[in-house]
Design a protein around this motif. Sequence first.
Motif, PDB file in Angstrom:
ATOM      1  N   HIS A 314      44.018 -29.451 -27.446  1.00 26.24           N
ATOM      2  CA  HIS A 314      44.099 -28.352 -26.478  1.00 26.24           C
ATOM      3  C   HIS A 314      45.456 -28.343 -25.799  1.00 26.24           C
ATOM      4  O   HIS A 314      45.840 -29.335 -25.167  1.00 26.24           O
ATOM      5  N   HIS A 343      42.826 -25.093 -29.736  1.00 25.38           N
ATOM      6  CA  HIS A 343      42.753 -24.074 -28.702  1.00 25.38           C
ATOM      7  C   HIS A 343      44.034 -24.088 -27.872  1.00 25.38           C
ATOM      8  O   HIS A 343      44.523 -25.160 -27.499  1.00 25.38           O
ATOM      9  N   LYS A 395      40.870 -21.473 -35.147  1.00 23.60           N
ATOM     10  CA  LYS A 395      41.671 -21.720 -33.954  1.00 23.60           C
ATOM     11  C   LYS A 395      41.540 -20.536 -33.002  1.00 23.60           C
ATOM     12  O   LYS A 395      41.334 -19.398 -33.430  1.00 23.60           O
ATOM     13  N   VAL A 396      41.661 -20.833 -31.709  1.00 24.27           N
ATOM     14  CA  VAL A 396      41.483 -19.810 -30.681  1.00 24.27           C
ATOM     15  C   VAL A 396      42.633 -19.878 -29.686  1.00 24.27           C
ATOM     16  O   VAL A 396      42.997 -20.963 -29.224  1.00 24.27           O
TER      17      VAL A 396
END
Length: 417
Positions: A314, A343, A395-396
């Motif tokens: 992250h 993310h 993936k975001v």
Amino acid sequence: MSFRSFLEDLRADGVLEETHEHVSTEYELAMRATGRGPMLFHNADGHVCCINILGSRELLARALRMDARNLARDLSAVGFDGHVREVDSSQFQENILEPDLMRLPVLRHFRGDGGRYITSGIVVSRLDDRINACVHRLMVLDRNRLAARLVPGRHTHQMYSRAIETGRRLPVAIAIGVDPVVLIAASTRVPENKEFEYASALRGDVVEVVTLENGVPVPHAEIVLEGYLTEKRAPEGPFVDITGTMDIVREEPVIEITRIMMRDDAIYHALLPAGGEHRMLMGVPYEPLIYREASKVVRVRNVLLTEGGCTYFHAVVQIEKQEEEDGLKAIQAAMAAHGSLKHVLVVDTDIDIHDPRELEYAIATRVRGDQDIYMYPNVRGSTLDPRSVDGMTTKVGVDATAKLDRLWKFRRVVRPW
């Protein structure tokens, strides 16, 4: 700063916890170190062993003499043009011994581990004029053999593959207990052959190396293992990796140790798998890479790999937004810089990226799901992610920045916390 001077610095400030009681290297030491700060065990099955010495952002910044809250910015400004000097000898040559890995307090960390693991050793390899230094996990097979986890495509794996293709073994050396700055440099993706030069640039001083009989240069250390990566393979694992979950068993190359060298009163440096030190060394070096890449397309103020994301999956990118598309540009740049990211969150400069409440606030007040969340399905991520399938994942990216055409709606008058 040397390895020992760093420990002395921690001791002088009361940061180093010490114990003289007997502690077993079979599970007990790892158990006692979990969730703790820097520790020095004076009797780890008769040996001296330290652990967790770089286990937080503050400790890492202390070694680098940088600001813990701005490591990405400060590290991104450091080049790879330091100086390396070859010297004739080092204190690790005080004892030159036949290969016997049982002389070392190598830890077995968790039940279910495939074996005892050397986790903080810098593996230096040499193939003709190519020299690489990086950290690999090394599982003890017997008195003179280790199984080395080599990630395909990385420099060591490339050199190893080339050596085997041409009928050679790859000369290697494993340095344990080195200057923390050298360890940080070896944990960082840098241009080929530049790890020691980068370490020199980071510390602002020359890095000295000694060339061993097999032709491999190594920095000053507490313990050095000399040997060769061979064409032989052995099962490596299971091993608890950065997520705190078990990584799989693989067939990996075998290192045959030919000599062990160590100081008279050598201090063994252990690194706790999935602990703070593991995450700091594996994750934080990606922050300046993200900072540099994102700075090519937007104005970046800071970058952070969050602890909740294992300091690896992250990323938070703080930007000075100039155009409405800047959030998306920062997301794409971050993912390009660190291929294992899962993310990415982009925020404005009024958000304290070191405060999880502030990050949640940005998501709560500046994100509209159908417009500000970007999904990238079926892309290459990390095999360390338990949710991935053979490294493939979704993936975001989340753009949690204020809208430029109505900034008045997002301006905070009161911060309740």
